[in-house]
Motif scaffolding. Structure first.
Motif, short mmCIF file in Angstrom:
data_model
loop_
_atom_site.label_atom_id
_atom_site.label_comp_id
_atom_site.label_asym_id
_atom_site.label_seq_id
_atom_site.Cartn_x
_atom_site.Cartn_y
_atom_site.Cartn_z
N LEU A 119 -5.34 8.14 0.59
CA LEU A 119 -4.15 8.41 1.13
C LEU A 119 -3.43 7.32 2.23
O LEU A 119 -2.36 7.11 1.95
CB LEU A 119 -3.90 9.86 1.57
CG LEU A 119 -3.55 10.95 0.56
CD1 LEU A 119 -2.36 10.81 0.33
CD2 LEU A 119 -4.74 11.00 -0.53
N ARG A 120 -4.42 7.12 3.04
CA ARG A 120 -3.94 6.29 4.13
C ARG A 120 -3.49 4.79 3.39
O ARG A 120 -2.68 3.75 3.75
CB ARG A 120 -5.13 5.78 4.84
CG ARG A 120 -5.52 6.95 5.95
CD ARG A 120 -6.63 6.81 6.72
NE ARG A 120 -6.52 5.41 7.46
CZ ARG A 120 -7.54 4.68 7.51
NH1 ARG A 120 -8.35 4.91 6.78
NH2 ARG A 120 -7.06 3.48 8.21
N ALA A 121 -4.37 4.32 2.04
CA ALA A 121 -4.16 3.00 1.50
C ALA A 121 -2.85 3.26 0.59
O ALA A 121 -1.99 2.33 0.71
CB ALA A 121 -5.34 2.71 0.52
N LEU A 122 -2.47 4.29 0.03
CA LEU A 122 -1.10 4.50 -0.66
C LEU A 122 -0.05 4.35 0.42
O LEU A 122 0.80 3.94 -0.06
CB LEU A 122 -1.35 6.17 -1.36
CG LEU A 122 -0.18 6.56 -2.02
CD1 LEU A 122 0.30 5.57 -3.04
CD2 LEU A 122 -0.34 7.78 -2.51
N HIS A 123 -0.25 5.10 1.57
CA HIS A 123 0.88 5.10 2.55
C HIS A 123 1.20 3.77 2.99
O HIS A 123 2.22 3.23 3.34
CB HIS A 123 0.36 5.91 3.74
CG HIS A 123 1.26 5.87 5.05
ND1 HIS A 123 2.60 6.41 4.82
CD2 HIS A 123 1.37 5.14 6.27
CE1 HIS A 123 3.31 6.25 6.03
NE2 HIS A 123 2.56 5.32 6.76
N GLU A 124 0.06 2.82 3.08
CA GLU A 124 0.08 1.36 3.56
C GLU A 124 0.80 0.69 2.53
O GLU A 124 1.85 -0.09 2.73
CB GLU A 124 -0.97 0.68 3.98
CG GLU A 124 -1.18 -0.50 4.52
CD GLU A 124 -0.50 -0.63 5.67
OE1 GLU A 124 -0.20 -1.84 6.40
OE2 GLU A 124 -0.16 0.44 6.25
N LEU A 125 0.56 1.03 1.26
CA LEU A 125 1.30 0.14 -0.02
C LEU A 125 2.65 0.63 0.12
O LEU A 125 3.61 -0.63 0.01
CB LEU A 125 0.39 1.11 -1.23
CG LEU A 125 1.19 0.26 -2.72
CD1 LEU A 125 0.33 -1.16 -2.89
CD2 LEU A 125 1.21 1.00 -3.84
N GLU A 126 3.13 1.87 0.30
CA GLU A 126 4.63 2.05 0.49
C GLU A 126 5.33 1.70 1.81
O GLU A 126 6.47 0.98 1.72
CB GLU A 126 4.68 3.67 0.43
CG GLU A 126 4.21 4.18 -1.29
CD GLU A 126 4.20 5.88 -0.94
OE1 GLU A 126 4.13 6.13 0.21
OE2 GLU A 126 4.05 6.25 -2.25
N ARG A 127 4.55 1.76 2.78
CA ARG A 127 5.14 1.20 4.15
C ARG A 127 5.37 -0.15 4.33
O ARG A 127 6.54 -0.79 4.77
CB ARG A 127 4.12 1.80 5.45
CG ARG A 127 4.74 1.58 6.67
CD ARG A 127 3.66 1.32 7.57
NE ARG A 127 2.56 0.34 7.53
CZ ARG A 127 3.09 -0.96 7.70
NH1 ARG A 127 4.03 -1.32 8.65
NH2 ARG A 127 1.96 -1.88 7.78
N GLY A 128 4.31 -1.04 3.55
CA GLY A 128 4.32 -2.22 3.79
C GLY A 128 5.09 -2.89 2.64
O GLY A 128 5.33 -4.30 2.71
#
Length: 251
Positions: A119-128
């Motif tokens: 989930l953290r990787a997914l959030h970073e994908l979307e955030r960045g």
């Protein structure tokens, strides 16, 4: 179990998670349940799990039966339970072939990776606004030998493929957009496929992010990494470096 065509007709999942369950056995149930509950807790209900339980013919491995049973009871889960024609690379590609999501994640099914890190990787994908986000294992519970092998491999990889600013090539989870995945032309059948993903991402100019993670100790079985796989990695590094010299940069 719904076919990929039926899933496509009903609309793509927001996220497909390919879980590599080779020889995970009953542990695959716990890993799949943990991933599913973590996704739902974070509000992601339109997901697909792809459980890859491919097996070596003649081996005593209950994993194929386990993943088939899990998939039979949940329409959001599909599985690959085929006689193997390769190792991790072949498994990963067979799972990705079934993945229908707008975003694709790859994670090991042996319990060494926390579902929260996905989930953290997914959030970073979307955030960045990245094409691909992957883990970097800061703390490892798999012993000194694996740490030393990993440090050496990553140092050699950066030397041979400069400009790719990642610290831990083989680490999962890896999360990418469908558009990024469709630009890849993966062919590795062996343990080199994580490195192949990063080599192609470098060539194609992907925007890549990394998150720091903890890598838990392996329980219930021995590591698949041995002298043979290390030599295989070294041969593949040399082979792919020669390939890159012969290629023009891809668009």
């Amino acid at each position: 179990m719904p076919s990929p065509e039926a899933i496509a007709q009903a609309g793509r999942p927001d996220l497909s998670v390919v879980v590599l369950c080779y020889r995970a056995g009953e542990r695959a149930r716990l890993v799949a349940a943990n991933i599913a509950s973590t996704l739902v807790e974070r509000g992601i209900t339109n997901y697909q799990l792809v459980l890859v339980g491919n097996y070596l013919e003649g081996a005593r491995d209950v994993t194929p039966e386990v993943v088939r049973e899990i998939a039979a009871h949940d329409s959001r889960i599909v599985c690959s339970a085929l006689a193997k024609r390769g190792m991790m690379g072949w498994d990963m590609r067979s799972g990705l072939d079934l993945a229908q999501g707008d975003r694709l994640a790859i994670i090991d099914g042996d319990g060494q990776i926390l579902a929260e890190d996905l989930l953290r990787a997914l959030h970073e994908l979307e955030r960045g606004g990245y094409d691909l986000v992957k883990a970097s294992r800061v703390h490892r519970g798999d012993g000194l030998t694996r740490k030393v092998i990993s440090l050496g491999f990553n140092a050699l990889f950066r030397l041979l493929f400069p400009g790719l600013r990642v610290r831990d090539v083989n680490a999962k989870p890896k999360v990418m957009t469908r558009a990024a995945y469709e630009r890849l032309e993966l062919e590795s059948d062996d343990w080199f496929i994580d490195a192949e993903i990063m080599i192609q991402a470098r060539r194609r100019g992907f925007r890549i992010g990394e998150i720091e993670t903890d890598f838990l100790a392996l329980t219930g079985r021995r590591s698949f990494i041995n002298l043979r796989t290390v030599l295989q990695f070294l041969r593949n590094l040399a082979r792919y470096r020669l390939r890159e010299f012969r290629r023009r940069p891809a668009a």
